[in-house]
Motif scaffolding. Structure first.
Motif, PDB file in Angstrom:
ATOM      1  N   ARG A   1       0.845  -1.192   0.000  1.00 14.24           N
ATOM      2  CA  ARG A   1       0.000   0.000   0.000  1.00 14.24           C
ATOM      3  C   ARG A   1       0.881   1.243   0.000  1.00 14.24           C
ATOM      4  O   ARG A   1       1.530   1.541   0.993  1.00 14.24           O
ATOM      5  CB  ARG A   1      -0.943  -0.008   1.181  1.00 14.24           C
ATOM      6  CG  ARG A   1      -1.929  -1.152   1.091  1.00 14.24           C
ATOM      7  CD  ARG A   1      -2.963  -1.106   2.167  1.00 14.24           C
ATOM      8  NE  ARG A   1      -3.797  -2.295   2.060  1.00 14.24           N
ATOM      9  CZ  ARG A   1      -4.947  -2.424   2.675  1.00 14.24           C
ATOM     10  NH1 ARG A   1      -5.400  -1.458   3.457  1.00 14.24           N
ATOM     11  NH2 ARG A   1      -5.659  -3.524   2.533  1.00 14.24           N
ATOM     12  N   GLY A   2       0.873   1.932  -1.126  1.00 17.27           N
ATOM     13  CA  GLY A   2       1.669   3.148  -1.259  1.00 17.27           C
ATOM     14  C   GLY A   2       1.097   4.297  -0.466  1.00 17.27           C
ATOM     15  O   GLY A   2       1.783   5.246  -0.132  1.00 17.27           O
ATOM     16  N   GLY A   3      -0.206   4.225  -0.164  1.00 18.06           N
ATOM     17  CA  GLY A   3      -0.850   5.228   0.663  1.00 18.06           C
ATOM     18  C   GLY A   3      -1.798   6.131  -0.101  1.00 18.06           C
ATOM     19  O   GLY A   3      -2.030   5.986  -1.297  1.00 18.06           O
ATOM     20  N   PHE A   4      -2.335   7.069   0.633  1.00 16.44           N
ATOM     21  CA  PHE A   4      -3.285   8.041   0.099  1.00 16.44           C
ATOM     22  C   PHE A   4      -2.580   8.951  -0.903  1.00 16.44           C
ATOM     23  O   PHE A   4      -1.480   9.441  -0.656  1.00 16.44           O
ATOM     24  CB  PHE A   4      -3.863   8.881   1.245  1.00 16.44           C
ATOM     25  CG  PHE A   4      -4.808   9.944   0.793  1.00 16.44           C
ATOM     26  CD1 PHE A   4      -6.135   9.649   0.532  1.00 16.44           C
ATOM     27  CD2 PHE A   4      -4.369  11.252   0.618  1.00 16.44           C
ATOM     28  CE1 PHE A   4      -7.009  10.644   0.103  1.00 16.44           C
ATOM     29  CE2 PHE A   4      -5.231  12.247   0.197  1.00 16.44           C
ATOM     30  CZ  PHE A   4      -6.557  11.936  -0.062  1.00 16.44           C
ATOM     31  N   MET A   5      -3.231   9.164  -2.038  1.00 11.90           N
ATOM     32  CA  MET A   5      -2.706  10.114  -3.023  1.00 11.90           C
ATOM     33  C   MET A   5      -3.891  10.761  -3.742  1.00 11.90           C
ATOM     34  O   MET A   5      -4.690  10.086  -4.379  1.00 11.90           O
ATOM     35  CB  MET A   5      -1.782   9.399  -4.032  1.00 11.90           C
ATOM     36  CG  MET A   5      -1.073  10.358  -4.962  1.00 11.90           C
ATOM     37  SD  MET A   5       0.391   9.633  -5.786  1.00 11.90           S
ATOM     38  CE  MET A   5      -0.328   8.397  -6.849  1.00 11.90           C
ATOM     39  N   ARG A   6      -3.984  12.064  -3.604  1.00 11.80           N
ATOM     40  CA  ARG A   6      -5.062  12.847  -4.217  1.00 11.80           C
ATOM     41  C   ARG A   6      -4.699  13.168  -5.671  1.00 11.80           C
ATOM     42  O   ARG A   6      -3.528  13.321  -5.991  1.00 11.80           O
ATOM     43  CB  ARG A   6      -5.248  14.137  -3.422  1.00 11.80           C
ATOM     44  CG  ARG A   6      -6.452  14.953  -3.824  1.00 11.80           C
ATOM     45  CD  ARG A   6      -6.584  16.230  -3.004  1.00 11.80           C
ATOM     46  NE  ARG A   6      -6.416  16.069  -1.569  1.00 11.80           N
ATOM     47  CZ  ARG A   6      -7.378  15.686  -0.733  1.00 11.80           C
ATOM     48  NH1 ARG A   6      -8.572  15.395  -1.188  1.00 11.80           N
ATOM     49  NH2 ARG A   6      -7.144  15.587   0.562  1.00 11.80           N
ATOM     50  N   VAL A   7      -5.722  13.262  -6.525  1.00 12.85           N
ATOM     51  CA  VAL A   7      -5.455  13.628  -7.918  1.00 12.85           C
ATOM     52  C   VAL A   7      -4.884  15.038  -7.987  1.00 12.85           C
ATOM     53  O   VAL A   7      -5.156  15.869  -7.118  1.00 12.85           O
ATOM     54  CB  VAL A   7      -6.715  13.533  -8.820  1.00 12.85           C
ATOM     55  CG1 VAL A   7      -7.220  12.120  -8.934  1.00 12.85           C
ATOM     56  CG2 VAL A   7      -7.796  14.468  -8.367  1.00 12.85           C
ATOM     57  N   ILE A   8      -4.125  15.280  -9.025  1.00 10.13           N
ATOM     58  CA  ILE A   8      -3.502  16.592  -9.179  1.00 10.13           C
ATOM     59  C   ILE A   8      -4.404  17.475 -10.037  1.00 10.13           C
ATOM     60  O   ILE A   8      -4.927  17.050 -11.060  1.00 10.13           O
ATOM     61  CB  ILE A   8      -2.080  16.470  -9.766  1.00 10.13           C
ATOM     62  CG1 ILE A   8      -2.076  15.598 -11.009  1.00 10.13           C
ATOM     63  CG2 ILE A   8      -1.122  15.916  -8.729  1.00 10.13           C
ATOM     64  CD1 ILE A   8      -0.747  15.505 -11.710  1.00 10.13           C
ATOM     65  N   ARG A   9      -4.584  18.692  -9.598  1.00  7.74           N
ATOM     66  CA  ARG A   9      -5.505  19.630 -10.277  1.00  7.74           C
ATOM     67  C   ARG A   9      -5.077  19.924 -11.709  1.00  7.74           C
ATOM     68  O   ARG A   9      -5.912  20.230 -12.551  1.00  7.74           O
ATOM     69  CB  ARG A   9      -5.601  20.940  -9.487  1.00  7.74           C
ATOM     70  CG  ARG A   9      -6.277  20.838  -8.158  1.00  7.74           C
ATOM     71  CD  ARG A   9      -7.747  20.538  -8.216  1.00  7.74           C
ATOM     72  NE  ARG A   9      -8.495  21.559  -8.946  1.00  7.74           N
ATOM     73  CZ  ARG A   9      -9.755  21.398  -9.339  1.00  7.74           C
ATOM     74  NH1 ARG A   9     -10.399  20.297  -9.083  1.00  7.74           N
ATOM     75  NH2 ARG A   9     -10.369  22.359  -9.987  1.00  7.74           N
ATOM     76  N   SER A  10      -3.805  19.851 -12.004  1.00  8.77           N
ATOM     77  CA  SER A  10      -3.339  20.168 -13.355  1.00  8.77           C
ATOM     78  C   SER A  10      -3.851  19.168 -14.388  1.00  8.77           C
ATOM     79  O   SER A  10      -3.808  19.449 -15.592  1.00  8.77           O
ATOM     80  CB  SER A  10      -1.815  20.253 -13.402  1.00  8.77           C
ATOM     81  OG  SER A  10      -1.230  19.078 -12.888  1.00  8.77           O
ATOM     82  N   ALA A  11      -4.390  18.037 -13.961  1.00  9.72           N
ATOM     83  CA  ALA A  11      -4.960  17.048 -14.887  1.00  9.72           C
ATOM     84  C   ALA A  11      -6.440  17.317 -15.161  1.00  9.72           C
ATOM     85  O   ALA A  11      -7.038  16.654 -16.014  1.00  9.72           O
ATOM     86  CB  ALA A  11      -4.787  15.645 -14.330  1.00  9.72           C
ATOM     87  N   TYR A  12      -7.017  18.295 -14.467  1.00  9.63           N
ATOM     88  CA  TYR A  12      -8.442  18.586 -14.589  1.00  9.63           C
ATOM     89  C   TYR A  12      -8.737  19.407 -15.839  1.00  9.63           C
ATOM     90  O   TYR A  12      -8.062  20.395 -16.124  1.00  9.63           O
ATOM     91  CB  TYR A  12      -8.936  19.345 -13.351  1.00  9.63           C
ATOM     92  CG  TYR A  12     -10.408  19.639 -13.367  1.00  9.63           C
ATOM     93  CD1 TYR A  12     -11.333  18.617 -13.241  1.00  9.63           C
ATOM     94  CD2 TYR A  12     -10.864  20.940 -13.498  1.00  9.63           C
ATOM     95  CE1 TYR A  12     -12.694  18.884 -13.243  1.00  9.63           C
ATOM     96  CE2 TYR A  12     -12.218  21.220 -13.496  1.00  9.63           C
ATOM     97  CZ  TYR A  12     -13.133  20.178 -13.377  1.00  9.63           C
ATOM     98  OH  TYR A  12     -14.479  20.456 -13.391  1.00  9.63           O
ATOM     99  N   ASN A  13      -9.758  18.986 -16.579  1.00  8.74           N
ATOM    100  CA  ASN A  13     -10.218  19.704 -17.761  1.00  8.74           C
ATOM    101  C   ASN A  13     -11.600  20.272 -17.418  1.00  8.74           C
ATOM    102  O   ASN A  13     -12.590  19.532 -17.373  1.00  8.74           O
ATOM    103  CB  ASN A  13     -10.289  18.748 -18.961  1.00  8.74           C
ATOM    104  CG  ASN A  13     -10.721  19.429 -20.229  1.00  8.74           C
ATOM    105  OD1 ASN A  13     -11.493  20.385 -20.216  1.00  8.74           O
ATOM    106  ND2 ASN A  13     -10.250  18.922 -21.354  1.00  8.74           N
ATOM    107  N   SER A  14     -11.675  21.564 -17.169  1.00  9.13           N
ATOM    108  CA  SER A  14     -12.926  22.186 -16.719  1.00  9.13           C
ATOM    109  C   SER A  14     -14.015  22.153 -17.788  1.00  9.13           C
ATOM    110  O   SER A  14     -15.197  22.096 -17.453  1.00  9.13           O
ATOM    111  CB  SER A  14     -12.673  23.620 -16.259  1.00  9.13           C
ATOM    112  OG  SER A  14     -12.139  24.386 -17.308  1.00  9.13           O
TER     113      SER A  14
END
Length: 166
Positions: free
Chosen positions: A38-51
């Motif tokens: 288990r590598g642990g918690f990792m949140r998505v990065i905002r720079s990958a978001y396409n609004s």
């Protein structure tokens, strides 16, 4: 007996929701014989978001995972909706012998999450989409994902057991 090529290989799993990890870990061990770290918690990065799409670009997130992982192969389970160029959405995306990303956004049952996680890890290990009644069958919709079985077909099992996977 699992392929000698998989012996000692450890799948590192990152997640946004730890509740999905136990059943996925169990199925990965059962189907592929891989150990899980288990590598642990990792949140998505905002720079990958396409609004304009209100989605995250899967290949961008996959590249981030590949740079971040410590083990040979990794899986990142996210809650956000993913897409790839030319597709309305994707359940996941994988890179051979590197890693995969899986979105639980459209997968409303634990069984679907497990099935698609095993599918994406199959791609990481070298399995292609399969035409048989198989977990590796391509799913273009939620209905298709629901209808495919929770197991690999005999041909894919043979590949994982060391016949033909490079």
């Amino acid at each position: 007996m699992k392929s000698h090529r998989l012996i000692g290989m450890i799948l590192e799993i990152f997640y946004e929701d730890e509740n999905v990890i136990d059943p996925i870990e169990k199925r990965i061990k059962e189907i592929y014989g891989l150990d899980v770290d288990r590598g642990g918690f990792m949140r998505v990065i905002r720079s990958a978001y396409n609004s304009s799409r209100d989605q995250y670009e899967a290949s961008y997130l996959l590249s981030f995972l590949i740079r971040r992982k410590k083990r040979e192969i990794a899986l990142w389970i996210v809650k956000e909706d993913l897409y790839c160029e030319g597709m309305n959405f994707v359940f996941g995306l994988a890179s051979y012998r590197k890693g995969a990303i899986l979105s639980t956004f459209r997968l409303f049952t634990t069984e679907l999450v497990e099935k698609e996680a095993v599918h994406e890890v199959g791609h990481v290990l070298g399995l292609k989409h399969c035409k048989n009644r198989c977990m590796m069958h391509f799913s273009n919709s939620l209905l298709e994902a629901m209808e495919k079985p929770c197991e690999l077909c005999e041909s894919c099992k043979m590949l994982i057991d060391g016949i033909g996977i490079d």
